[in-house]
Each structure stands twice: as C-alpha cells, then as structure tokens.
Design an enzyme around this catalytic site. Structure first.
Site, PDB file in Angstrom:
ATOM      1  N   GLN A 105       0.851  -1.200   0.000  1.00  0.00           N
ATOM      2  CA  GLN A 105       0.000   0.000   0.000  1.00  0.00           C
ATOM      3  C   GLN A 105       0.878   1.239   0.000  1.00  0.00           C
ATOM      4  OE1 GLN A 105      -3.431  -0.589   3.019  1.00  0.00           O
ATOM      5  NE2 GLN A 105      -1.886  -2.088   3.558  1.00  0.00           N
ATOM      6  N   ASP A 108       6.232   4.691  -1.374  1.00  0.00           N
ATOM      7  CA  ASP A 108       7.611   5.160  -1.213  1.00  0.00           C
ATOM      8  C   ASP A 108       8.640   4.477  -2.119  1.00  0.00           C
ATOM      9  OD1 ASP A 108       8.028   2.651   0.063  1.00  0.00           O
ATOM     10  OD2 ASP A 108       7.638   3.507   2.040  1.00  0.00           O
ATOM     11  N   HIS A 123      -1.338   1.585  -4.277  1.00  0.00           N
ATOM     12  CA  HIS A 123      -1.698   3.018  -4.246  1.00  0.00           C
ATOM     13  C   HIS A 123      -0.756   3.867  -5.085  1.00  0.00           C
ATOM     14  CE1 HIS A 123      -3.925   2.107  -0.240  1.00  0.00           C
ATOM     15  NE2 HIS A 123      -4.669   1.854  -1.290  1.00  0.00           N
ATOM     16  N   CYS A 134      -2.703  11.401 -21.870  1.00  0.00           N
ATOM     17  CA  CYS A 134      -2.239  10.239 -22.657  1.00  0.00           C
ATOM     18  C   CYS A 134      -1.533   9.191 -21.797  1.00  0.00           C
ATOM     19  CB  CYS A 134      -1.317  10.688 -23.788  1.00  0.00           C
ATOM     20  SG  CYS A 134       0.316  11.219 -23.219  1.00  0.00           S
ATOM     21  N   SER A 224      -2.695  -1.363   9.268  1.00  0.00           N
ATOM     22  CA  SER A 224      -3.816  -1.400  10.207  1.00  0.00           C
ATOM     23  C   SER A 224      -5.010  -2.104   9.585  1.00  0.00           C
ATOM     24  CB  SER A 224      -4.197   0.028  10.615  1.00  0.00           C
ATOM     25  OG  SER A 224      -4.532   0.775   9.465  1.00  0.00           O
TER      26      SER A 224
HETATM   27  P1  NAD Z   1      -1.548   2.704   8.908  1.00  0.00           P
HETATM   28  O1  NAD Z   1      -0.875   3.978   9.256  1.00  0.00           O
HETATM   29  O2  NAD Z   1      -3.027   2.675   8.948  1.00  0.00           O
HETATM   30  O3  NAD Z   1      -1.005   1.550   9.856  1.00  0.00           O
HETATM   31  C1  NAD Z   1       0.366   1.336  10.055  1.00  0.00           C
HETATM   32  C2  NAD Z   1       0.540   0.084  10.869  1.00  0.00           C
HETATM   33  O4  NAD Z   1       1.930  -0.167  11.022  1.00  0.00           O
HETATM   34  C3  NAD Z   1      -0.067   0.188  12.282  1.00  0.00           C
HETATM   35  O5  NAD Z   1      -0.895  -0.934  12.490  1.00  0.00           O
HETATM   36  C4  NAD Z   1       1.180   0.182  13.190  1.00  0.00           C
HETATM   37  O6  NAD Z   1       0.924  -0.478  14.419  1.00  0.00           O
HETATM   38  C5  NAD Z   1       2.182  -0.581  12.357  1.00  0.00           C
HETATM   39  N1  NAD Z   1       3.608  -0.290  12.629  1.00  0.00           N
HETATM   40  C6  NAD Z   1       4.169   0.890  12.993  1.00  0.00           C
HETATM   41  N2  NAD Z   1       5.504   0.761  13.084  1.00  0.00           N
HETATM   42  C7  NAD Z   1       5.806  -0.529  12.757  1.00  0.00           C
HETATM   43  C8  NAD Z   1       7.010  -1.270  12.668  1.00  0.00           C
HETATM   44  N3  NAD Z   1       8.199  -0.716  12.930  1.00  0.00           N
HETATM   45  N4  NAD Z   1       6.942  -2.573  12.319  1.00  0.00           N
HETATM   46  C9  NAD Z   1       5.728  -3.164  12.069  1.00  0.00           C
HETATM   47  N5  NAD Z   1       4.549  -2.500  12.144  1.00  0.00           N
HETATM   48  C10 NAD Z   1       4.586  -1.201  12.487  1.00  0.00           C
HETATM   49  O7  NAD Z   1      -0.959   2.277   7.492  1.00  0.00           O
HETATM   50  P2  NAD Z   1      -1.630   1.508   6.285  1.00  0.00           P
HETATM   51  O8  NAD Z   1      -2.458   0.395   6.812  1.00  0.00           O
HETATM   52  O9  NAD Z   1      -0.536   1.206   5.339  1.00  0.00           O
HETATM   53  O10 NAD Z   1      -2.636   2.571   5.638  1.00  0.00           O
HETATM   54  C11 NAD Z   1      -2.266   3.918   5.464  1.00  0.00           C
HETATM   55  C12 NAD Z   1      -2.317   4.448   4.048  1.00  0.00           C
HETATM   56  O11 NAD Z   1      -1.398   5.563   3.945  1.00  0.00           O
HETATM   57  C13 NAD Z   1      -1.859   3.444   3.024  1.00  0.00           C
HETATM   58  O12 NAD Z   1      -2.631   3.608   1.900  1.00  0.00           O
HETATM   59  C14 NAD Z   1      -0.428   3.847   2.687  1.00  0.00           C
HETATM   60  O13 NAD Z   1      -0.209   3.792   1.299  1.00  0.00           O
HETATM   61  C15 NAD Z   1      -0.340   5.325   3.041  1.00  0.00           C
HETATM   62  N6  NAD Z   1       0.990   5.619   3.641  1.00  0.00           N
HETATM   63  C16 NAD Z   1       2.112   5.288   2.948  1.00  0.00           C
HETATM   64  C17 NAD Z   1       3.356   5.511   3.504  1.00  0.00           C
HETATM   65  C18 NAD Z   1       4.586   5.093   2.730  1.00  0.00           C
HETATM   66  O14 NAD Z   1       4.546   5.017   1.499  1.00  0.00           O
HETATM   67  N7  NAD Z   1       5.685   4.785   3.415  1.00  0.00           N
HETATM   68  C19 NAD Z   1       3.480   6.089   4.756  1.00  0.00           C
HETATM   69  C20 NAD Z   1       2.306   6.431   5.439  1.00  0.00           C
HETATM   70  C21 NAD Z   1       1.051   6.178   4.872  1.00  0.00           C
END
Ligand code: NAD
Length: 278
Positions: A105, A108, A123, A134, A224
């Site tokens: 998801q 990055d 995403h 295009c 999450s």
């Molecule tokens: P979320 O923020 O809803 O959940 C993140 C989860 O990661 C939480 O359950 C948390 O407990 C867990 N977590 C935190 N640190 C951790 C670690 N060190 N090791 C293992 N688990 C850990 O994220 P989501 O479910 O991916 O949904 C959020 C949306 O936002 C997604 O669509 C995502 O694409 C986007 N997003 C992307 C990035 C990125 O590209 N790095 C960063 C933030 C959000």
C-alpha cells in the site's frame, strides 16, 4: 517475553517452509524504520498537512498548489529514504523462493530500491508522474529540469537527486515550479499516486487479486487494515484458506481472530530473524 516472540517466529518459519505460494502484503509500518512516519496518529503527516492534499478534486482545482505540497511533504522526504532491514529481508526471501509477489500500500518505492521483484504498488508510486491525458510516464529529472530553472543532469538516479537537494534548492523549486506538462500532448502531469476519488490501476488490481486468491500463505506486515479496497486482500487470502502470518508492533484488524500467527514486533527485527532461519 522475547522467548515467546522467538517461538512465534519459529512457528511462522514452519508455515512459510511448508507453503508453495507465498504473498507478502505491506503497509506504512514497514517503512517507519526508514524514517517515514505513518500518516495518521502521533507524529504523522496529517498533524502537519490536511489529508485533502490527496483529494483528486483538490488536485484538479488547485493543481500548482497541490504539486508544491506533494513535492514538499511527500516526494522529497519519501523519495530520499532508504530501504531498511525489513525490505531487504523480503528480497532475501524471494531469493530463497519464499515470496512470489509483494502487494504494497506504500507509495515510497522502497521495495523496488531493496531489489525485490513482482511488486504491486496498490496506491501507486512517488517515483513517477503521468500525463492525465495520454498517460505517458515521466520521472522527476524531467519535471525539475523543465519546470524550474534548476538543472540536474549530472545526477544519475532519482533517489540521489532528491537526497542531494539542499534547503535553498528545495525552496527555489517550490517557488519557481510551473505546472508540469506532457511533452507529447501538453496534458497536465499528475504524481502517479492514487488520490482519494481515483480508481486503483486495473492491472495492479487484477494482479493483486490473482495472488490474493491463489496464495497458500499470506504475510501481512505493518498495516492497520482499514483502507479499502486494499483491505480485501487478506480477506480473499483467508477465504482461499491461506495461512496468515502477521507482523505488527500493535494489534490490528487481523491480529486476534484472523492471523494464524501474530508476531508483535518491529518489522525489521521479525523479518531479519525469520530470514536467518532459512
Ligand atoms: P496505517 O498507518 O493505517 O497503519 C500502520 C501500521 O503499522 C499500524 O498498524 C502500526 O501499528 C504498524 N507499525 C508501525 N511501526 C511498525 C514497525 N516498525 N513494524 C511493524 N509495524 C509497524 O498504514 P496503512 O495500513 O498502510 O494505511 C495507510 C495508508 O497511507 C496506506 O494507503 C499507505 O499507502 C499510506 N501511507 C504510505 C506511507 C509510505 O509510502 N511509506 C506512509 C504512510 C502512509
């Protein structure tokens, strides 16, 4: 306490070893240890920036302002991040033939930077922009070189380019940027991330659902599980009787009843230990 975690890792190892078709599903948590915070919650992006920056209507109505905010808050900080031990461990699992595909998801691009293969970026990605007319793809060399007065021709890759920018250059880019346009059809370029109100790319969706419905083991890492339709992936795998392993520092939607093994641990630690067992 640590003994219990090691037991769970051992249990996960046995499941992976006896599985034939393994799918990995990642979320924001896997990149936290690369210095990219989650968006929601304490210290997250949404404390600084309103989520409407990802709203497609906002992009169309305020294109230049949206471009500048996305560059400042998303492309520059995420684009200069490096993969951590968790991303690298997944690449190792692939080399050992223990991961057929990755659905992420995250936007990055860190699974690509870690050298993994067969990645579905659900995403989208910060690595490109595409023409809304295009669909031609462009990298950030093209955008910065053509729509600001700064020239970056001597830097070979995108991550080095973004890491090399000093504060003065960032400020200049944000001040000077014009709305980037396609050189083929003059359509407006949009970051290739999926905004709220946009569809998931058809090929990515079909590929993801194919693996979700045919895997016999799913490893869920750092999500999450509340964002749809991505959250359908684990449900599909479960319906197909895949065994589910979850790695997360906190309990999620999946931890209690859904996962066969829940490892409450940082992704980098759990995955490094796991891969070392092979
Ligand atoms: P979320 O923020 O809803 O959940 C993140 C989860 O990661 C939480 O359950 C948390 O407990 C867990 N977590 C935190 N640190 C951790 C670690 N060190 N090791 C293992 N688990 C850990 O994220 P989501 O479910 O991916 O949904 C959020 C949306 O936002 C997604 O669509 C995502 O694409 C986007 N997003 C992307 C990035 C990125 O590209 N790095 C960063 C933030 C959000």
């Amino acid at each position: 306490m640590d003994y219990t975690k090691n037991d769970k890792i051992e249990e996960a190892f046995k499941i992976i070893k006896s599985s034939q078709k393994i799918l990995i599903f990642t979320g924001a948590g896997i990149s936290v240890e690369s210095g990219i915070p989650v968006f929601r919650g304490k210290g997250g992006l949404y404390e600084t920036v309103d989520p409407h920056i990802f709203d497609i209507e906002y992009f169309y109505n305020n294109t230049l302002e949206n471009w500048k905010m996305i560059l400042k808050y998303i492309i520059f900080p995420l684009g200069s991040a490096k993969p951590n031990a968790a991303h690298l461990a997944i690449t190792e699992l692939q080399k050992k033939d223990k991961c057929d595909a990755i659905i992420t998801q995250n936007i990055d691009g860190l699974h690509h930077k870690a050298g993994s293969k067969n990645i579905f970026e659900f995403h989208g990605t910060i690595n490109y922009a595409n023409c809304i007319r295009c669909n031609e793809k462009y990298d950030y060399h093209y955008i910065l070189n053509n729509f600001t007065s700064i020239k970056f021709d001597n830097i070979s890759d995108y991550s080095s380019l973004l890491s090399s920018l000093n504060k003065g250059e960032v400020d200049r880019i944000l001040e000077e940027l014009k709305v980037p346009e396609c050189k083929k059809c003059n359509g407006i370029l949009k970051p290739s991330i999926v905004y709220f109100g946009e569809q998931i790319d058809k090929q990515v969706l079909e590929g993801s659902f194919y693996y979700a419905q045919s895997c016999d083991c799913l490893i869920i890492i750092g999500t999450s599980g509340v964002v749809y339709p991505a959250a359908l992936i684990p449900q599909m795998a479960k319906s197909n009787k895949a065994r589910i392993i979850e790695i997360n520092t906190e309990e999620s939607e999946y931890s209690k009843s859904f996962a066969d093994v829940f490892i409450k641990e940082k992704a980098s630690i759990a995955l490094s230990k796991l891969v070392n067992l092979f």
